[in-house]
Design an enzyme around this catalytic site. Structure first.
Site, PDB file in Angstrom:
ATOM      1  N   GLU A 148       8.690  38.923  23.160  1.00 33.97           N
ATOM      2  CA  GLU A 148       9.385  39.117  21.872  1.00 33.97           C
ATOM      3  C   GLU A 148       9.168  38.017  20.832  1.00 33.97           C
ATOM      4  O   GLU A 148      10.108  37.563  20.188  1.00 33.97           O
ATOM      5  CB  GLU A 148      10.882  39.348  22.146  1.00 33.97           C
ATOM      6  CG  GLU A 148      11.098  40.549  23.070  1.00 33.97           C
ATOM      7  CD  GLU A 148      12.552  40.823  23.440  1.00 33.97           C
ATOM      8  OE1 GLU A 148      13.445  40.099  22.994  1.00 33.97           O
ATOM      9  OE2 GLU A 148      12.782  41.785  24.201  1.00 33.97           O
ATOM     10  N   GLU A 254       9.306  48.831  29.768  1.00 32.78           N
ATOM     11  CA  GLU A 254      10.772  48.926  29.937  1.00 32.78           C
ATOM     12  C   GLU A 254      11.290  50.270  29.423  1.00 32.78           C
ATOM     13  O   GLU A 254      12.259  50.333  28.663  1.00 32.78           O
ATOM     14  CB  GLU A 254      11.452  47.774  29.185  1.00 32.78           C
ATOM     15  CG  GLU A 254      10.925  46.402  29.569  1.00 32.78           C
ATOM     16  CD  GLU A 254      11.588  45.250  28.797  1.00 32.78           C
ATOM     17  OE1 GLU A 254      12.617  45.454  28.151  1.00 32.78           O
ATOM     18  OE2 GLU A 254      11.032  44.133  28.863  1.00 32.78           O
TER      19      GLU A 254
HETATM   20  O1  9MR Z   1      18.641  44.517  30.772  1.00 41.10           O
HETATM   21  C1  9MR Z   1      18.807  43.134  30.489  1.00 41.10           C
HETATM   22  C2  9MR Z   1      20.278  42.809  30.334  1.00 41.10           C
HETATM   23  O2  9MR Z   1      20.951  42.988  31.575  1.00 41.10           O
HETATM   24  C3  9MR Z   1      20.439  41.366  29.873  1.00 41.10           C
HETATM   25  O3  9MR Z   1      21.806  41.112  29.597  1.00 41.10           O
HETATM   26  C4  9MR Z   1      19.596  41.109  28.639  1.00 41.10           C
HETATM   27  C5  9MR Z   1      19.637  39.627  28.239  1.00 41.10           C
HETATM   28  O4  9MR Z   1      19.029  38.801  29.203  1.00 41.10           O
HETATM   29  O5  9MR Z   1      18.243  41.457  28.867  1.00 41.10           O
HETATM   30  C6  9MR Z   1      18.066  42.809  29.212  1.00 41.10           C
HETATM   31  O6  9MR Z   1      16.675  43.067  29.415  1.00 41.10           O
HETATM   32  C7  9MR Z   1      15.844  42.909  28.269  1.00 41.10           C
HETATM   33  C8  9MR Z   1      14.505  42.418  28.745  1.00 41.10           C
HETATM   34  O7  9MR Z   1      14.664  41.239  29.486  1.00 41.10           O
HETATM   35  C9  9MR Z   1      13.563  42.180  27.575  1.00 41.10           C
HETATM   36  N1  9MR Z   1      13.447  43.352  26.754  1.00 41.10           N
HETATM   37  C10 9MR Z   1      14.705  43.965  26.326  1.00 41.10           C
HETATM   38  C11 9MR Z   1      15.573  44.231  27.551  1.00 41.10           C
HETATM   39  C12 9MR Z   1      16.844  44.946  27.150  1.00 41.10           C
HETATM   40  O8  9MR Z   1      17.596  44.127  26.296  1.00 41.10           O
END
Ligand code: 9MR
Length: 364
Positions: A148, A254
């Protein structure tokens, strides 16, 4: 006799393939999983039937693994990796650098009272990457190296402590360090909305610049967090073509399709939050017509993916079933239905539609 045998053989093959995602996809089939999967044997049959690659949802992120300088929390990742090994699943390491200030532990950026210099920040990044990639070398073959880094709403890179200290160099360095720590690992640049017009061009600019610096980027992750009725098929296809031309592999890293549109949450400086946080239309179940629309849209997506088997190396869903989706909590609390399996792990219309798309030769 021979004919009977052949028919039975084909019937058996077709039944098997029509039933298992990992058997039916021409690319690797993956899923993002709760960090505690090793404690949940009830999830294992569904997991192993459909998926060959697993991404830990949170436990390998910098905020989880090194919350303060030199304080390492690796029991979670160790257990995850050991679980995957025991089940013969491949792990996608996620992620080494998350180029967002609220996702990078604050200590990375600070040097006493002043902001860390570029040298200090890069040295910390190297130490983090060496530790993570080195520890799992030979056991994690794929890493989301930088997550990101592209700005939303135009421009180029997202403003962060990383860019403020290092400009875009931190991205190239992250890939160099990861490659040095494990020359055999597949290294991915991962982002969201990077298939959309505008952000796609920012990404292509970044990839060209990384290539010019000789940074070892092997694949691009398109996260694929979509919303029902707003799937950007055309933009996605343009992106797959552009990445094919750039000779880069793509992973859909994802994937999910939210059935409760969320885009307005971020509009107008967040002024809709209060009103939107009350929206929970399917608390008592998702209407069949919504599930049918979701199924159609998933199938159309997989139809598109199938046009690019030479580009797409993996498609990973974000979470195993609806009950475990992050979209039940984010950006507000609601009962959501974004995946192929319901809260009991049973196939939804979306699963049937995707399998039909994957196993019907005429649709390719
Ligand atoms: O699904 C993840 C959620 O449980 C966490 O709280 C969040 C912050 O760490 O991250 C989510 O996963 C993200 C992923 O790591 C990167 N792309 C976006 C995903 C959804 O927010």
């Amino acid at each position: 006799m021979l004919r009977t045998f052949t028919c039975l053989f084909f019937a058996a093959t077709a039944t098997f393939a029509a039933d298992s995602l990992r058997q039916a996809t021409p690319w690797a089939s993956g899923v993002g999983l709760s960090d505690r999967i090793a404690d949940h044997p009830e999830d294992w049959p569904l997991l192993m039937k459909h998926f060959a690659y697993v991404t830990p949802e949170n436990c390998m992120k910098p905020a989880a693994t090194q919350p303060s300088a030199g304080v390492w929390r690796l029991e979670g990742p160790d257990r995850f990796v050991e679980f995957a090994r025991s089940k013969d699943l491949k792990v996608v390491g996620h992620c080494l650098v998350w180029a967002k200030d609220d996702r990078t532990p604050a200590w990375f950026y600070q040097d006493g009272a002043k902001p860390a210099s570029k040298e200090v920040l890069l040295a910390r990044m190297k130490e983090h990457i060496d530790k993570m990639v080195g520890r799992y070398r030979g056991r994690i073959a794929t890493w989301d190296v930088v997550n990101e880094a592209l700005a939303d709403g135009g421009g180029y890179l997202r403003d962060s402590g990383w860019t403020r200290a290092c400009g875009e160099e931190f991205i190239a360095k992250a890939f160099e360090y990861a490659h040095a720590a494990d020359p055999d690992a597949l290294l991915i640049y991962n982002d969201y909305n990077n298939e959309l017009d505008g952000k796609r061009e920012q990404m292509l600019k970044l990839l060209a610049s990384l290539r010019a610096r000789g940074a070892p980027v092997h694949a691009v992750g398109l996260q694929g967090h979509y919303e029902i009725d707003r799937i950007p098929y055309e933009a996605l296809e343009k992106t797959l073509i552009a990445l094919r031309e750039a000779k880069l592999k793509v992973v859909v890293s994802e994937l999910d399709i939210d059935v409760i549109p969320r885009g307005r949450w971020w509009a107008d400086n967040g002024s809709h939050h209060e009103e939107m946080s009350k929206i929970n239309p399917y608390a008592n179940g998702c209407p069949p017509e919504i599930l049918a629309r979701q199924a159609e849209q998933y199938a159309k997506l997989f139809k598109l993916f199938q046009k690019y088997p030479d580009v797409i190396a993996r498609v990973s869903f974000w979470n195993l079933h609806d009950g475990q989706s992050w979209l039940n909590k984010f950006p507000w609390q609601r009962v959501n239905y974004p995946l192929l399996f319901d809260r009991q792990g049973q196939p939804k219309p979306a699963f049937t539609a995707v399998m039909k798309e994957l196993t019907t030769p005429t649709s390719k």
